[in-house]
Write a protein that holds these residues in place. Structure first.
Motif, PDB file in Angstrom:
ATOM      1  N   GLU A 284       0.836  -1.203   0.000  1.00  0.00           N
ATOM      2  CA  GLU A 284       0.000   0.000   0.000  1.00  0.00           C
ATOM      3  C   GLU A 284       0.874   1.259   0.000  1.00  0.00           C
ATOM      4  OE1 GLU A 284      -2.453   0.725   3.444  1.00  0.00           O
ATOM      5  OE2 GLU A 284      -3.816   1.991   2.286  1.00  0.00           O
ATOM      6  N   ALA A 285       1.916   1.242   0.853  1.00  0.00           N
ATOM      7  CA  ALA A 285       2.794   2.415   0.917  1.00  0.00           C
ATOM      8  C   ALA A 285       3.444   2.682  -0.435  1.00  0.00           C
ATOM      9  CB  ALA A 285       3.868   2.201   1.988  1.00  0.00           C
TER      10      ALA A 285
ATOM     11  N   ILE B 251       0.181   3.417  -3.319  1.00  0.00           N
ATOM     12  CA  ILE B 251      -1.077   4.146  -3.097  1.00  0.00           C
ATOM     13  C   ILE B 251      -1.202   5.352  -4.038  1.00  0.00           C
ATOM     14  CG2 ILE B 251      -0.153   5.554  -1.194  1.00  0.00           C
ATOM     15  CD1 ILE B 251      -2.988   5.232   0.093  1.00  0.00           C
ATOM     16  N   ARG B 252      -0.072   6.014  -4.337  1.00  0.00           N
ATOM     17  CA  ARG B 252      -0.108   7.161  -5.238  1.00  0.00           C
ATOM     18  C   ARG B 252      -0.575   6.778  -6.639  1.00  0.00           C
ATOM     19  NH1 ARG B 252       2.755  11.922  -3.493  1.00  0.00           N
ATOM     20  NH2 ARG B 252       1.787  12.133  -1.463  1.00  0.00           N
TER      21      ARG B 252
ATOM     22  N   TRP C  58      -6.428   4.905  -3.688  1.00  0.00           N
ATOM     23  CA  TRP C  58      -6.881   4.469  -2.371  1.00  0.00           C
ATOM     24  C   TRP C  58      -7.780   3.236  -2.438  1.00  0.00           C
ATOM     25  CZ3 TRP C  58      -6.642   4.490   2.757  1.00  0.00           C
ATOM     26  CH2 TRP C  58      -7.793   4.186   3.489  1.00  0.00           C
TER      27      TRP C  58
ATOM     28  N   THR D 282      -7.143  -0.293  -0.513  1.00  0.00           N
ATOM     29  CA  THR D 282      -7.985  -0.664   0.622  1.00  0.00           C
ATOM     30  C   THR D 282      -8.529  -2.078   0.437  1.00  0.00           C
ATOM     31  OG1 THR D 282      -8.577   1.633   0.923  1.00  0.00           O
ATOM     32  CG2 THR D 282      -9.991   0.026   1.975  1.00  0.00           C
TER      33      THR D 282
ATOM     34  N   LEU E 190      -5.691  -4.394   1.321  1.00  0.00           N
ATOM     35  CA  LEU E 190      -5.383  -4.419   2.757  1.00  0.00           C
ATOM     36  C   LEU E 190      -6.461  -5.185   3.519  1.00  0.00           C
ATOM     37  CD1 LEU E 190      -3.352  -3.374   4.855  1.00  0.00           C
ATOM     38  CD2 LEU E 190      -4.767  -1.347   5.123  1.00  0.00           C
TER      39      LEU E 190
ATOM     40  N   ILE F 212     -15.702  -6.508  -0.274  1.00  0.00           N
ATOM     41  CA  ILE F 212     -16.005  -5.677   0.900  1.00  0.00           C
ATOM     42  C   ILE F 212     -14.981  -4.551   1.028  1.00  0.00           C
ATOM     43  CG2 ILE F 212     -16.166  -5.635   3.414  1.00  0.00           C
ATOM     44  CD1 ILE F 212     -17.111  -8.506   3.339  1.00  0.00           C
TER      45      ILE F 212
ATOM     46  N   MET G 277     -15.705  -0.628   0.923  1.00  0.00           N
ATOM     47  CA  MET G 277     -15.340   0.204   2.071  1.00  0.00           C
ATOM     48  C   MET G 277     -14.437   1.351   1.618  1.00  0.00           C
ATOM     49  SD  MET G 277     -13.802  -1.421   5.539  1.00  0.00           S
ATOM     50  CE  MET G 277     -13.327  -0.429   6.929  1.00  0.00           C
TER      51      MET G 277
ATOM     52  N   ILE H   6     -15.351   5.328   1.955  1.00  0.00           N
ATOM     53  CA  ILE H   6     -14.486   6.255   2.698  1.00  0.00           C
ATOM     54  C   ILE H   6     -14.005   7.369   1.779  1.00  0.00           C
ATOM     55  CG2 ILE H   6     -12.255   6.471   3.856  1.00  0.00           C
ATOM     56  CD1 ILE H   6     -12.677   3.653   4.973  1.00  0.00           C
TER      57      ILE H   6
ATOM     58  N   PHE I 226     -14.565  11.285   2.379  1.00  0.00           N
ATOM     59  CA  PHE I 226     -13.427  12.159   2.643  1.00  0.00           C
ATOM     60  C   PHE I 226     -13.226  13.180   1.536  1.00  0.00           C
ATOM     61  CE2 PHE I 226     -10.583  11.140   6.267  1.00  0.00           C
ATOM     62  CZ  PHE I 226     -11.489  10.377   6.941  1.00  0.00           C
TER      63      PHE I 226
ATOM     64  N   LEU J 279     -15.485  15.888   3.251  1.00  0.00           N
ATOM     65  CA  LEU J 279     -14.608  16.636   4.143  1.00  0.00           C
ATOM     66  C   LEU J 279     -13.574  17.462   3.399  1.00  0.00           C
ATOM     67  CD1 LEU J 279     -14.027  13.888   6.851  1.00  0.00           C
ATOM     68  CD2 LEU J 279     -15.203  16.033   7.215  1.00  0.00           C
TER      69      LEU J 279
ATOM     70  N   LEU K 273     -10.838  16.488   1.905  1.00  0.00           N
ATOM     71  CA  LEU K 273      -9.454  16.017   1.975  1.00  0.00           C
ATOM     72  C   LEU K 273      -9.208  15.190   0.727  1.00  0.00           C
ATOM     73  CD1 LEU K 273      -9.638  14.741   5.621  1.00  0.00           C
ATOM     74  CD2 LEU K 273      -8.561  16.849   4.860  1.00  0.00           C
TER      75      LEU K 273
ATOM     76  N   LEU L 238      -7.810  11.765  -0.721  1.00  0.00           N
ATOM     77  CA  LEU L 238      -7.222  10.439  -0.818  1.00  0.00           C
ATOM     78  C   LEU L 238      -6.964  10.208  -2.304  1.00  0.00           C
ATOM     79  CD1 LEU L 238      -9.632   8.606   1.609  1.00  0.00           C
ATOM     80  CD2 LEU L 238      -7.218   9.034   1.983  1.00  0.00           C
ATOM     81  N   PRO L 239      -5.837   9.558  -2.638  1.00  0.00           N
ATOM     82  CA  PRO L 239      -5.486   9.437  -4.054  1.00  0.00           C
ATOM     83  C   PRO L 239      -6.490   8.574  -4.824  1.00  0.00           C
ATOM     84  CG  PRO L 239      -3.986   8.177  -2.669  1.00  0.00           C
ATOM     85  CD  PRO L 239      -4.853   8.957  -1.749  1.00  0.00           C
TER      86      PRO L 239
ATOM     87  N   GLY M 169     -10.891  18.476   8.352  1.00  0.00           N
ATOM     88  CA  GLY M 169     -11.398  19.527   7.492  1.00  0.00           C
ATOM     89  C   GLY M 169     -12.192  20.614   8.217  1.00  0.00           C
TER      90      GLY M 169
ATOM     91  N   LEU N 180      -7.392  -2.301  10.247  1.00  0.00           N
ATOM     92  CA  LEU N 180      -6.215  -1.996   9.420  1.00  0.00           C
ATOM     93  C   LEU N 180      -6.533  -0.893   8.411  1.00  0.00           C
ATOM     94  CD1 LEU N 180      -4.674  -5.501   8.640  1.00  0.00           C
ATOM     95  CD2 LEU N 180      -3.613  -3.643   9.923  1.00  0.00           C
ATOM     96  N   VAL N 181      -7.716  -0.986   7.801  1.00  0.00           N
ATOM     97  CA  VAL N 181      -8.107   0.037   6.823  1.00  0.00           C
ATOM     98  C   VAL N 181      -8.204   1.402   7.509  1.00  0.00           C
ATOM     99  CG1 VAL N 181      -9.977   0.831   5.336  1.00  0.00           C
ATOM    100  CG2 VAL N 181      -9.271  -1.563   5.269  1.00  0.00           C
TER     101      VAL N 181
ATOM    102  N   SER O  24      -4.722   2.747   8.225  1.00  0.00           N
ATOM    103  CA  SER O  24      -3.996   3.324   7.091  1.00  0.00           C
ATOM    104  C   SER O  24      -4.677   4.607   6.626  1.00  0.00           C
ATOM    105  CB  SER O  24      -3.857   2.312   5.951  1.00  0.00           C
ATOM    106  OG  SER O  24      -5.080   2.146   5.288  1.00  0.00           O
ATOM    107  N   LEU O  25      -6.006   4.680   6.808  1.00  0.00           N
ATOM    108  CA  LEU O  25      -6.715   5.922   6.485  1.00  0.00           C
ATOM    109  C   LEU O  25      -6.239   7.062   7.387  1.00  0.00           C
ATOM    110  CD1 LEU O  25      -9.111   7.515   5.188  1.00  0.00           C
ATOM    111  CD2 LEU O  25     -10.506   6.691   7.070  1.00  0.00           C
TER     112      LEU O  25
ATOM    113  N   TYR P 254      -2.537   7.960   6.476  1.00  0.00           N
ATOM    114  CA  TYR P 254      -2.293   8.614   5.194  1.00  0.00           C
ATOM    115  C   TYR P 254      -2.903  10.006   5.154  1.00  0.00           C
ATOM    116  CZ  TYR P 254      -1.725   9.409   0.263  1.00  0.00           C
ATOM    117  OH  TYR P 254      -1.348   9.949  -0.933  1.00  0.00           O
TER     118      TYR P 254
ATOM    119  N   ALA Q 209       3.172   8.867   1.533  1.00  0.00           N
ATOM    120  CA  ALA Q 209       3.246   7.414   1.640  1.00  0.00           C
ATOM    121  C   ALA Q 209       4.335   6.963   2.610  1.00  0.00           C
ATOM    122  CB  ALA Q 209       3.484   6.802   0.260  1.00  0.00           C
TER     123      ALA Q 209
ATOM    124  N   LEU R 291       3.036   5.669   5.738  1.00  0.00           N
ATOM    125  CA  LEU R 291       2.553   4.284   5.748  1.00  0.00           C
ATOM    126  C   LEU R 291       3.698   3.311   6.027  1.00  0.00           C
ATOM    127  CD1 LEU R 291       0.022   4.345   2.773  1.00  0.00           C
ATOM    128  CD2 LEU R 291      -0.510   4.027   5.180  1.00  0.00           C
ATOM    129  N   VAL R 292       4.901   3.640   5.530  1.00  0.00           N
ATOM    130  CA  VAL R 292       6.066   2.811   5.855  1.00  0.00           C
ATOM    131  C   VAL R 292       6.340   2.896   7.360  1.00  0.00           C
ATOM    132  CG1 VAL R 292       8.500   2.392   5.400  1.00  0.00           C
ATOM    133  CG2 VAL R 292       7.012   3.194   3.562  1.00  0.00           C
TER     134      VAL R 292
END
Lengths: 157, 497
Positions: free
Chosen positions: A89-90, A93-94, A98, A102, A105, A124, A128, A132, A136, A140, A142, A144-145, B54, B397-398, B401-402, B405, B411, B414-415
């Protein structure tokens, strides 16, 4: 040398080594400003000394410790799988975004806990991730990629 | 007088429809995440931190107040029905509460916990309202060496109280201090322990460490040791209403628990562990039903739950007035303030009066919401407990990571989450306490600042810490707390096996 609690002694050794490394690195932090009574290297030096001493103390305690709790049997395969998923993921993710990450993960997490229904769990996780991301990025404000979806979806906010 | 008008103003801020909505969302999310097994209030607040990112600061902290109290309520539900206390403060509740649940009195255990939490939360919030301004008066008089000594005391108590081994506790604390020192030195701009990585120059984010150590570390530990075996969920049967006898046996423990929890929560004594244990043993001594203890005595739920919630409110007084966290959860709240560039302490009451008093007022409001959410709607939360473990931990876990991040959008975090999660896993295996590490991370930069400020004033003379009465006394106390158990062990000379 008899050690009653080997894991604790090992942790103590690791802490001791970390302390030594910190002391070494602290010496390399440049301090050259005459007007500073105490420079940026002083606190790291204290930390290094503290790590070294607490490592020694832990090793000492591990030799004489009275109440040793047996470590539970450990299965490292789930740990490896979950760790791998986090690192993937790290790394991706870019570029991948996202939502797919997800999905991955969630799949890896569920697999690590013995749930082998791959398609269902991936589904699932993707759902999810999408929910999210919607909340987001659009709710909100923000970001997420989005990954490849970036070109398809309307811009957020 | 001043306090009353400030609080009235706070209610005006908190009771706007928008802020009421954020408070409601906060308590709901706090309860929903807090109820998940093994997730304590500290992890809950850390996991939910990004949700507030936000918002404007006042709304964000009104929501935080809701999350903070909601997590306490949710945590007790999990302790009672699943016997999975998410943190030390919930252990006593789990003891009697789960025994009640196994005897089919889970509903009454939940009810006395919820009402007790409401009573204790409300009284203790009133305590906070009047104590915080008074603490502010004291706080202005404290000097840099005093602050330094106060933080040393806070770290010493947490390290000594939690866990059995002083060596491991100190190791955890210093690892935390080391993580806190990564990045640019705020005073000289020197790079420390960043190894040239751009993303590390700003320091390691508290959210990443908290979520890594608690959520990821716990997930890896459960995966490696238990796997996906389902838990036994205690059934909730029958009426939620407590009988006349239940009320008669509950109200005094609620009040006594509050009286124990609030003051101990407000001093650096390691959070909610000590007050809940004290309340439990007090109730056992005073109870006319001693034989029921261990098999589900309602006093043993009512007292510790009240103490737990009162100590949560108590911890907010030194946090807001001094910027001093006395519990893990308070430490994470401090990190949340830092996220918004705010520094809790005497100045905050002047510069951000709206925010501080809005937050305090919203604690009263949140408590009412929580009572409503937890009494009639508790069956919804109980359903969350029956999520199969693989999905539960995959979901955690999700969320982890949310949270990680979305703090900085990079990223590398996340490491770090992976590395710190792995460290949390190893620490759990060896039995290293986690809490001192987190406190070290958060207090590290603050303590270094006060240390250097003190030494700058004294022109490098270290005796500045022992020549002033306040800091000398605090440091002596810290030394006693750290050394007392070790010394008593040496003198007690255990017979060799």
């Amino acid at each position: 040398m008899f050690v009653r609690n080997p894991p604790k002694a090992l942790f103590g050794c690791a802490t001791l080594l970390l302390g030594a490394a910190v002391l070494f690195l602290a010496r390399k932090i440049p301090v050259g400003f005459g007007y500073d009574v105490v420079g940026p290297a002083m606190f790291p030096t204290i930390i290094g000394a503290g790590l070294t001493l607490s490592g020694l103390l832990a090793i000492f305690e591990a030799r004489v410790n009275e109440d040793v709790e047996a470590m539970p049997p450990v299965d490292l395969l789930p740990v490896a799988i979950i760790c791998a998923a986090l690192l993937i993921e790290a790394a991706a993710i870019r570029s991948v975004g996202w939502i797919p990450m997800t999905g991955l993960l969630f799949l890896a997490g569920a697999w690590g806990f013995g749930d082998r229904r791959i398609a269902l769990n991936l589904g699932i996780g993707l759902a999810m991730g999408a929910a999210i991301l919607a909340a987001f990025d659009y709710g909100l404000g923000l970001d997420l990629p989005l990954g490849p979806l970036d070109a398809l979806l309307p811009p957020a906010g | 007088m001043d306090t009353i008008s400030a609080l009235t103003h706070g209610f005006a801020v908190a009771a706007t429809p928008v802020n009421l909505l954020w408070s409601l969302i906060g308590v709901t999310l706090g309860t929903a995440i807090g109820v998940l097994p093994g997730i304590g209030p500290a992890t809950t607040v850390a996991l939910l931190m990004p949700v507030t990112l936000g918002l404007d600061p006042t709304s964000a902290f009104i929501m935080f107040a809701g999350i903070y109290y909601g997590a306490q309520y949710g945590g007790s539900t999990a302790s009672i029905l699943l016997n999975t206390p998410g943190e030390a403060g919930a252990m006593m509740t789990a003891l009697e509460g789960n025994a009640m649940a196994r005897r089919g009195r889970g509903a009454q255990a939940l009810a006395t916990a919820a009402i007790g939490s409401f009573v204790a939360g409300t009284i203790a919030t009133a305590g906070l309202t009047f104590m915080a301004p008074w603490l502010v008066e004291i706080a202005i008089k404290l000097t840099a060496p005093d602050y330094f000594a106060l933080m040393v005391l806070s770290m010493a108590t947490v390290t000594a109280v939690i866990g059995k081994s002083l060596g491991l506790g100190l190791a955890s604390l210093f690892i935390g201090l080391l993580l806190g020192a990564v990045g640019l030195d705020p005073q000289t701009g020197q790079e420390r322990f960043a190894f040239g990585v751009m993303e590390l120059l700003d320091g390691i984010d508290t959210v990443v460490v908290a979520v890594g150590l608690f959520a990821v570390g716990e997930t890896l530990y459960v995966a490696a040791t238990e796997g996906g075996k389902p838990d036994q969920v205690g059934a909730v049967r029958g009426s939620f209403w407590m009988s006349r006898e239940d009320w008669a046996r509950s109200w005094k423990p609620w009040l006594r628990g509050t009286a124990i929890g609030f003051p101990i929560g407000a001093i650096p004594a390691g959070g909610s562990e000590i007050p809940t244990i004290l309340s439990y043993s007090l109730e056992r001594r005073l109870s006319r039903h001693k034989d029921e203890f261990g098999r589900g005595a309602i006093e043993g739920v009512a007292g510790p739950e009240a103490a737990n919630n009162a100590s949560a409110a108590g911890a907010l007084s030194p946090l807001l007035a001094l910027g001093l966290p006395t519990s893990t959860t308070a430490a994470i709240l401090l990190a949340a303030f830092q996220q918004y560039g705010l520094r809790p302490g005497p100045m905050l009451f002047q510069s951000n009066a709206d925010l501080v008093w809005g937050l305090i007022a919203s604690l009263y409001i949140g408590n009412v919401f929580l009572l409503i959410l937890n009494l009639p709607l508790v069956s919804i939360w109980v359903k969350l407990l029956s999520i199969p473990k693989p999905w539960l931990y995959a979901g955690i876990l999700v969320l982890a990571s949310l949270g990680t991040y979305s703090v900085n959008g990079n990223a590398i975090d996340l490491v770090l989450l992976w590395g710190i999660g792995l460290m949390g896993f190893v620490m759990r295996l060896v039995g290293v306490p986690i809490v001192p590490c987190l406190l070290g991370l958060i207090l590290g930069p603050l303590i270094e600042q006060q240390l250097r400020r003190s030494l700058a004033i004294s022109q490098g003379d270290w005796s500045v810490f022992v020549t002033q009465p306040v800091s000398a006394a605090l440091l002596a106390l810290a030394a006693c707390i750290l050394l007392a158990p070790a010394l008593s062990r040496v003198f007690r000379k255990s017979p060799s096996i």
